[in-house]
Design a protein around this motif. Structure first.
Motif, mmCIF file in Angstrom:
data_model
loop_
_atom_site.group_PDB
_atom_site.id
_atom_site.type_symbol
_atom_site.label_atom_id
_atom_site.label_comp_id
_atom_site.label_asym_id
_atom_site.label_seq_id
_atom_site.Cartn_x
_atom_site.Cartn_y
_atom_site.Cartn_z
ATOM 1 N N LEU A 207 0.833 -1.192 0.000
ATOM 2 C CA LEU A 207 0.000 0.000 0.000
ATOM 3 C C LEU A 207 0.872 1.248 0.000
ATOM 4 O O LEU A 207 1.888 1.295 0.678
ATOM 5 N N GLY A 208 0.483 2.252 -0.787
ATOM 6 C CA GLY A 208 1.116 3.551 -0.635
ATOM 7 C C GLY A 208 0.409 4.290 0.488
ATOM 8 O O GLY A 208 -0.804 4.221 0.592
ATOM 9 N N VAL A 209 1.175 4.962 1.352
ATOM 10 C CA VAL A 209 0.550 5.634 2.493
ATOM 11 C C VAL A 209 0.956 7.105 2.514
ATOM 12 O O VAL A 209 2.123 7.426 2.307
ATOM 13 N N VAL A 210 -0.017 7.965 2.709
ATOM 14 C CA VAL A 210 0.286 9.361 3.008
ATOM 15 C C VAL A 210 -0.110 9.585 4.460
ATOM 16 O O VAL A 210 -1.272 9.413 4.821
ATOM 17 N N LEU A 211 0.860 9.915 5.290
ATOM 18 C CA LEU A 211 0.581 10.126 6.703
ATOM 19 C C LEU A 211 0.669 11.618 6.998
ATOM 20 O O LEU A 211 1.746 12.203 6.950
ATOM 21 N N ILE A 212 -0.490 12.215 7.248
ATOM 22 C CA ILE A 212 -0.534 13.645 7.540
ATOM 23 C C ILE A 212 -0.495 13.812 9.051
ATOM 24 O O ILE A 212 -1.256 13.162 9.767
ATOM 25 N N SER A 213 0.427 14.650 9.541
ATOM 26 C CA SER A 213 0.496 14.825 10.983
ATOM 27 C C SER A 213 1.127 16.156 11.329
ATOM 28 O O SER A 213 1.939 16.689 10.578
ATOM 29 N N HIS A 214 0.743 16.702 12.471
ATOM 30 C CA HIS A 214 1.436 17.882 12.959
ATOM 31 C C HIS A 214 2.622 17.459 13.814
ATOM 32 O O HIS A 214 3.408 18.281 14.243
ATOM 33 N N SER A 215 2.738 16.141 14.037
ATOM 34 C CA SER A 215 3.738 15.653 14.980
ATOM 35 C C SER A 215 4.934 15.047 14.263
ATOM 36 O O SER A 215 4.815 14.062 13.543
ATOM 37 N N LEU A 216 6.107 15.666 14.461
ATOM 38 C CA LEU A 216 7.330 15.138 13.862
ATOM 39 C C LEU A 216 7.614 13.738 14.368
ATOM 40 O O LEU A 216 8.056 12.861 13.633
ATOM 41 N N ALA A 217 7.331 13.519 15.658
ATOM 42 C CA ALA A 217 7.640 12.230 16.268
ATOM 43 C C ALA A 217 6.860 11.123 15.573
ATOM 44 O O ALA A 217 7.403 10.066 15.248
ATOM 45 N N THR A 218 5.576 11.386 15.289
ATOM 46 C CA THR A 218 4.736 10.396 14.631
ATOM 47 C C THR A 218 5.283 10.076 13.248
ATOM 48 O O THR A 218 5.464 8.919 12.878
ATOM 49 N N VAL A 219 5.567 11.127 12.496
ATOM 50 C CA VAL A 219 6.003 10.941 11.119
ATOM 51 C C VAL A 219 7.354 10.229 11.070
ATOM 52 O O VAL A 219 7.569 9.327 10.266
ATOM 53 N N SER A 220 8.265 10.620 11.989
ATOM 54 C CA SER A 220 9.613 10.049 11.934
ATOM 55 C C SER A 220 9.595 8.549 12.212
ATOM 56 O O SER A 220 10.500 7.836 11.814
ATOM 57 N N GLN A 221 8.553 8.068 12.869
ATOM 58 C CA GLN A 221 8.502 6.640 13.181
ATOM 59 C C GLN A 221 8.286 5.768 11.950
ATOM 60 O O GLN A 221 8.782 4.659 11.876
ATOM 61 N N VAL A 222 7.491 6.235 10.991
ATOM 62 C CA VAL A 222 7.091 5.347 9.907
ATOM 63 C C VAL A 222 7.351 5.865 8.500
ATOM 64 O O VAL A 222 7.283 5.087 7.548
ATOM 65 N N ALA A 223 7.666 7.159 8.346
ATOM 66 C CA ALA A 223 7.732 7.695 6.988
ATOM 67 C C ALA A 223 9.015 7.280 6.270
ATOM 68 O O ALA A 223 10.066 7.131 6.890
#
Lengths: 342, 329
Positions: A207-223
């Motif tokens: 799957l292609g995923v676009v993860l929209i977040s205001h949180s750097l911590a969240t994005v850095s985990q999976v992007a």
């Protein structure tokens, strides 16, 4: 190597308002790849949600003007007839939202909400649809899915609700999942579970995923790749490790410096002074200029373009490349127009 | 799980029914106090109507047990209501102006009023829902604005005038519809509908306008909800988003409103019944008030209050059926 799934090119989204046009997205270009996660980070109002609502054509045409190109597998979604767009939403792109309690219909059983999606997109019997809904719930790790399917959203926990949303978004096996702040309303432990689930589904079904977040911590985990947005534009973009390891734009520096470090004391927290500009009244030149500690006279002259400096890593800052690292370590005094923190 | 749910619901309905009984008991007490105790003078003389003979006054005193003390009188009054009297069930005596028994007339008139009110409710919902939904889908459009304008005209038109206007137009001038009066459904269904159509319209137009505005507002709120965006995001056709997702959620709160309005009308369709010469409860209570026929006024008051309590119970049960979040647990 790169297999582009969703390509956004020079996207502009403008909302009509009594205070003049609001330029929510202003010349944004992004791409999301098949089987990879694109993280989109930014403050509220930076245009990240609006961008992908525009891609789903879910903005109200009465108030929002959209221009540019949003291509899914080469097909421009913005010019697609609305009947064909209906076959993109669901079968090709799934979307989940911030608050799963508000995003699920309060009066319908969760199983019915999933099977309704199936029945809207294919000739499938009621019984088969509800069987597949239960299977979809099982796939996202919901225990005793046939019982859960008969429950209403308010009877489930927050994490379960977001799993239901994911099951619903993926039941038609789309190529792309747009997750708009999927964990913002959840506890930290549940957040980790949901992120792990999305990541697991990404690798399992490509799957292609676009993860929209205001949180750097969240994005850095999976992007895999990250785009940092500010006032309707991408100001830095690149592989996740590069953007967080060698950030190039002063705004990204500011975001990272304002993150609390587990081992750091309170003095290590440095908020970015000021507030994002009004989208109805943007400053000339670089949008971050008024808040930037490294501002030069040239910054106010024109909006800097996103320029690729290293392989795949681009930023929109006119600071000279050599010595940026040194600059970051020795920040200049904050600009005069910044207000003292309350 | 399903069986358990029904059991819980059954207990809830039972509990509410018991409460409704308590409410009705209080209503009987209040009506007793208002009609028997509070007014000055001899209640037997009052109940006996205008210029009664000594004979009638004596009969009333005997019938109503007015020679006992007040508490016993109330219990006798309750007993007559529950087990009936020689004039039928419930025991409400006879009209002192016409001499007719109250109970059988009450049932007959209640039927006519129910037909009038329920028929009108169907019509105002049939007009109100589509107009409200369409206005909400295109807010500030020409349709939205003109529906508001037409609605305001209906709301501000006096009911008796609207009734007479319809009579003048469709009966006296065009001759399309029969005039005033009532034909039972079993005698002639077509004549029944013909006679009911104008009263229905007269009663429903103002409500249709009000309901259209309320439904429009609810729909606009609902269409802004996150779950509507979700329904669109999963590629549902817009028609299904509007009907199955938005309208469904918007109509739930309307149920309560509808029940209250129907209940209020059961005791209060005075003007429409009078204009169209329908022998229902409304015209009866008017007659009772004008002729100081206390047994009639008392009967309609009781029926109206009982209708309000029963219909609000029904509304709560339907609400719980439609919205799982308010179901008793």
């Amino acid at each position: 190597m790169s297999d582009v799934l969703l390509e956004i090119e020079n996207l502009h989204v403008t909302f009509a308002s009594p205070h003049g046009p609001i330029r929510a997205v202003d010349g944004l270009s992004l791409r999301a790849e098949r089987g990879a996660t694109l993280g989109v980070v930014g403050e509220s109002g930076s245009g990240k949600s609006v961008t992908f609502l525009a891609a789903m054509r879910l903005l109200d045409p009465a108030t929002a003007t959209v221009s540019g190109r949003i291509r899914l597998d080469g097909v421009d979604l913005l010019t697609l007839p609305s009947r064909e767009m209906q076959t993109v939403r669901g079968p090709r792109i799934g979307m989940i939202f911030q608050d799963p309690l508000a995003a699920l219909h309060p009066l319908l059983r969760v199983g019915d909400q999933i099977s309704e999606t199936l029945r809207a997109h294919g000739d499938i019997s009621r019984r088969d649809a509800s069987d597949r809904a239960v299977a979809a719930l099982r796939r996202v790790g919901i225990p005793s899915p046939d019982e859960r399917a008969r429950q209403y959203p308010h009877e489930l926990s927050g994490g379960m609700r977001q799993r239901v949303m994911i099951a619903m978004a993926l039941v038609l096996e789309p190529e792309l999942l747009i997750a708009d702040e999927p964990t913002t309303a959840l506890d930290t432990t549940v957040e980790a579970q949901i992120l792990a689930l999305i990541d697991d589904l990404r690798t399992r079904i490509g799957l292609g995923v676009v993860l929209i977040s205001h949180s750097l911590a969240t994005v850095s985990q999976v992007a895999d790749t990250v785009a940092v947005m500010y006032a309707g534009r991408a100001i830095e973009r690149g592989p996740c490790s590069d953007v967080f390891g060698q950030p190039q734009h002063p705004y990204t520096w500011g975001l990272l410096d304002s993150l609390p470090a587990v081992d750091g004391g309170h003095e290590s927290l440095t908020p970015i002074p000021g507030a994002p500009p009004s989208l109805a009244d943007l400053p000339p030149g670089c949008r971050f200029g008024p808040r930037c500690g490294y501002r030069m006279p040239a910054c106010g002259e024109r909006v800097p373009d996103l320029v690729e400096r290293h392989a795949g890593h681009a930023d929109a800052c006119i600071l000279p490349m050599d010595g940026r690292e040194g600059l970051r370590r020795a920040p200049i005094a904050h600009p005069a127009n910044s207000e003292p923190a309350p | 799980m399903g069986g358990e749910c029904i059991c819980v619901m059954g207990r809830y309905i039972l509990r509410r029914l018991l409460w409704t009984l308590v409410v009705i008991l209080i209503v009987t007490l209040v009506t007793f106090v208002i009609f028997y105790v509070l007014p000055s003078g001899d209640p037997a003389v009052r109940f006996a109507g205008k210029e009664p003979t000594q004979q009638v006054v004596a009969q009333v005193r005997r019938d109503l047990g007015l020679n006992h003390n007040v508490a016993v009188q109330y219990l006798l009054y309750l007993k007559r209501l529950v087990v009936g009297d020689k004039y039928g069930w419930p025991g409400l005596g006879f009209s002192y102006t016409t001499g007719g028994a109250i109970a059988p007339q009450l049932w007959q008139r209640a039927q006519i009023t129910l037909q009038l009110v329920l028929g009108a409710a169907v019509i105002w919902m049939l007009i109100g829902i589509p107009v409200g939904v369409y206005a909400a889908l295109k807010p500030r459009s020409a349709f939205d604005r003109s529906s508001l304008l037409v609605g305001l005209v209906f709301i501000s038109t006096p009911v008796f005038w609207l009734g007479m206007l319809l009579l003048w137009l469709f009966w006296a001038t065009l001759g399309w519809l029969p005039g005033t009066g009532y034909v039972t459904f079993t005698t002639d269904p077509v004549a029944w509908a013909g006679h009911m159509l104008m009263p229905w319209l007269t009663l429903s137009l103002a409500f249709a306008a009000i309901y259209a505005r309320i439904i429009r507002g609810k729909m606009l709120d609902t269409l802004g909800e996150d779950y509507i965006r979700t329904a669109r995001a999963k590629g549902l056709p817009e028609r299904r988003v509007v009907t199955h997702h938005a309208l469904r959620a918007s109509l739930v709160p309307i149920v309560t409103l509808l029940a209250v309005d129907i209940a209020t009308l059961i005791g209060g369709t005075v003007v429409v019944e009078d204009v169209f010469n329908l022998q229902g409860l409304g015209s009866w209570v008017l007659y009772g008030a004008q002729n100081q026929d206390l047994p009639i006024t008392l009967a309609v008051t009781l029926v109206a209050t009982i209708a309000v309590s029963l219909l609000s119970l029904m509304a709560d049960v339907i609400y719980a059926y439609l919205d799982p979040r308010v179901r008793p647990r």
